[in-house]
Design an enzyme around this catalytic site. Structure first.
Site, short mmCIF file in Angstrom:
data_model
loop_
_atom_site.label_atom_id
_atom_site.label_comp_id
_atom_site.label_asym_id
_atom_site.label_seq_id
_atom_site.Cartn_x
_atom_site.Cartn_y
_atom_site.Cartn_z
N CYS A 113 7.64 33.52 46.63
CA CYS A 113 8.93 34.05 46.14
C CYS A 113 9.27 35.45 46.67
CB CYS A 113 8.93 34.06 44.62
SG CYS A 113 8.76 32.42 43.92
N1 LIG Z 1 5.83 28.70 42.97
C1 LIG Z 1 6.53 29.49 42.19
O1 LIG Z 1 5.98 30.31 41.47
C2 LIG Z 1 8.05 29.42 42.16
C3 LIG Z 1 8.72 30.10 41.14
C4 LIG Z 1 10.09 30.04 41.09
C5 LIG Z 1 10.79 29.32 42.05
N2 LIG Z 1 10.13 28.67 43.05
C6 LIG Z 1 10.93 27.91 44.01
O2 LIG Z 1 10.79 26.53 43.71
C7 LIG Z 1 10.83 25.76 44.91
C8 LIG Z 1 9.57 24.92 45.02
O3 LIG Z 1 8.44 25.78 45.09
P1 LIG Z 1 6.97 25.31 44.80
O4 LIG Z 1 6.15 26.54 44.69
O5 LIG Z 1 6.94 24.31 43.70
O6 LIG Z 1 6.64 24.57 46.19
P2 LIG Z 1 5.41 23.57 46.50
O7 LIG Z 1 5.20 23.63 47.95
O8 LIG Z 1 4.27 23.84 45.56
O9 LIG Z 1 6.00 22.14 46.09
C9 LIG Z 1 7.05 21.54 46.77
C10 LIG Z 1 6.74 20.04 46.91
O10 LIG Z 1 7.87 19.41 47.50
C11 LIG Z 1 7.39 18.36 48.31
N3 LIG Z 1 8.45 17.96 49.24
C12 LIG Z 1 8.85 18.54 50.38
N4 LIG Z 1 9.88 17.86 50.92
C13 LIG Z 1 10.15 16.84 50.09
C14 LIG Z 1 11.10 15.78 50.11
N5 LIG Z 1 12.00 15.68 51.08
N6 LIG Z 1 11.06 14.88 49.11
C15 LIG Z 1 10.14 14.97 48.12
N7 LIG Z 1 9.22 15.96 48.05
C16 LIG Z 1 9.24 16.87 49.02
C17 LIG Z 1 6.15 18.94 48.96
O11 LIG Z 1 5.29 17.93 49.43
C18 LIG Z 1 5.55 19.74 47.81
O12 LIG Z 1 4.61 18.97 47.08
C19 LIG Z 1 11.01 26.76 46.03
O13 LIG Z 1 12.37 26.91 46.30
C20 LIG Z 1 10.48 28.05 45.44
O14 LIG Z 1 11.06 29.19 46.04
C21 LIG Z 1 8.77 28.69 43.11
#
Ligand SMILES: NC(=O)c1ccc[n+]([C@@H]2O[C@H](COP(=O)([O-])OP(=O)(O)OC[C@H]3O[C@@H](n4cnc5c(N)ncnc54)[C@H](O)[C@@H]3O)[C@@H](O)[C@H]2O)c1
Length: 432
Positions: free
Chosen positions: A270
């Protein structure tokens, strides 16, 4: 039964797309609230693990996941076959930067294409991935409307930023207020009604763009304040002052001040990434987001500053970095989690490797680490291992570390977290 009634009676079928740090806790929360949930992820191995009740994120224990999987309330799939049956879709896919540092919304677009071709009428689609203002209304919604569905009539679209803080024992999905912005009043009220079934307090805002901007304000605020205190640490060093004393003293002011502490840089998915989404958007309207740029530069340079401290520490022992045995303590980007994405530890390791250091690490949460194609493994933290090192560098202050015994065994410590406070220790300590 209309969509609103389906949500109220928990008969709405939910799809969570992307089962990572954000999506899996959300899918579990929806299942626990009584909904039937399909989780969709392109990573087939992850899907198989989830269906076996094995969690893929630290905040969801196996037993909690296994309970909803065993009940058939949550099923994971590596394809989109169930999309035509669902009433609510929540998109939680990654939003990284591309090689040139610009937003990479290709994951959102890939999901948008599938939804366009498969959604049924009367469906709510909420984007949770952090992104630049305008993504939901200008990019996602028009793509979904190509299906023939019409926003506000039989397709309801909203943005709701995710605020989850992995590893935070006090604040979890349910007790962190959820900001929601829908495109039309109906989109808004359906999205609010949906989140009210799983979250204690929902905060409606006037539009998806306002919700997108809220998230970017929050994360830019953190980036800028971390950069400010990081630069203060450099200033204090130059003036012969101890930043940690000053930060603590300033924090006694009961109003108008919020405590931030310096460190070796910023990490995670982030803080190093999200502000660039905002500055990129502002460039489109010929505005240079100066605070974001400066904060990004200062935070990105902190690993270099840490390496300078290591050079000073070794120099005091008449040693060179080249050939020095250096042990990094903590490689995750923050304490008590296993996530190394964008961790400043990786930059410090790379910079020291370039200078010829012999590198080792310990991290109780990260058993192995890929560095430039080489697999490193976490060393056991015994007094013999510690005392065999020319320098110990504290990057992440995991709560399991016993600083007194680490300081008792180490020769020299570069402490970027003010973790080693035992002044009776024999090690010489170089603080940030
Ligand atoms: N990790 C955090 O603390 C956090 C906090 C707030 C916001 N976010 C935001 O949330 C979003 C997700 O982050 P995250 O940390 O969960 O990411 P992550 O990488 O842990 O998880 C994302 C998942 O999406 C899957 N994916 C990718 N393309 C796909 C598709 N076309 N169809 C289905 N699945 C697909 C990936 O395989 C992965 O498992 C991002 O935009 C991030 O900026 C993350």
């Amino acid at each position: 039964m209309n969509l609103s009634e389906k949500i109220q009676t928990r008969q709405a079928k939910i799809a969570v797309i992307g089962l990572g740090y954000v999506g899996l806790p959300l899918a579990v929360a929806c299942s626990e609230a009584g909904f039937s949930v399909v989780g969709i992820d392109v990573n087939a191995k992850k899907v198989a693990r989830i269906n076996r009740g094995e969690s893929v994120v630290q905040d969801i224990p196996d037993a909690q996941l296994a309970a909803v999987v065993a009940d058939n309330r949550l099923q994971a799939f590596a394809d989109y076959a169930h999309i035509p049956d669902v009433d609510v879709v929540i998109i939680c896919v990654p939003t990284p930067l591309n090689k040139s540092g610009d937003p990479d919304v290709s994951y959102i677009l890939a999901v948008g294409e599938v939804l366009r071709d498969n959604l049924k009428p009367d469906v709510l689609v909420v984007l949770e991935s952090t992104t630049f203002p305008g993504t939901t209304e200008d990019l996602l919604a028009p793509m979904l409307e190509e299906s023939g569905l019409k926003v506000g009539e039989d397709l309801f679209v909203a943005f709701s930023p995710e605020r989850i803080d992995p590893g935070n024992a006090r604040y979890h999905l349910q007790n962190v207020p959820k900001v929601v912005g829908g495109i039309t009043p109906m989109c808004q009220s359906l999205a609010v009604a949906f989140y009210q079934t799983i979250i204690e307090r929902v905060v409606p805002v006037s539009s998806p763009m306002a919700a997108e901007m809220t998230k970017l304000l929050e994360n830019t605020f953190r980036s800028v304040n971390i950069a400010l205190v990081n630069e203060m640490a450099i200033m204090c060093d130059k003036l012969g002052l101890n930043i940690w004393e000053i930060v603590d003293a300033a924090a006694t002011k009961p109003y108008g001040y919020m405590k931030f502490v310096p460190g070796p840089g910023v990490g995670g998915h982030c803080i190093p990434v999200d502000p660039h989404y905002l500055s990129w958007k502002l460039k489109q309207v010929n505005y240079n987001a100066r605070f974001i740029q400066l904060a990004g530069e200062i935070n990105a340079e902190m690993p270099i500053y840490v390496v300078d401290k290591v050079v000073d520490a070794l120099n005091a022992d008449r040693k060179a970095v080249n050939g020095a045995r250096i042990l990094m303590l903590g490689v995750a980007y923050k304490p008590d989690i296993d996530d190394v994405r964008e961790s400043p530890a990786l930059d410090v390791l790379r910079l020291l490797e370039l200078r010829g250091a012999e590198l080792y690490y310990n991290d109780p949460f990260v058993p192995s680490l890929k560095m430039n194609g080489t697999l490193m493994t976490s060393l056991p933290l015994t007094p013999d291992v510690i005392s065999s090192m020319d320098c110990v560098v504290v990057i992440t202050a995991h709560s399991t570390y016993d600083w007194t015994s680490i300081a008792a065994a180490a020769k020299v410590i570069v402490d970027t977290r003010n973790a080693v406070t035992d002044t009776g220790a024999s090690a010489r300590i170089f603080r940030l």
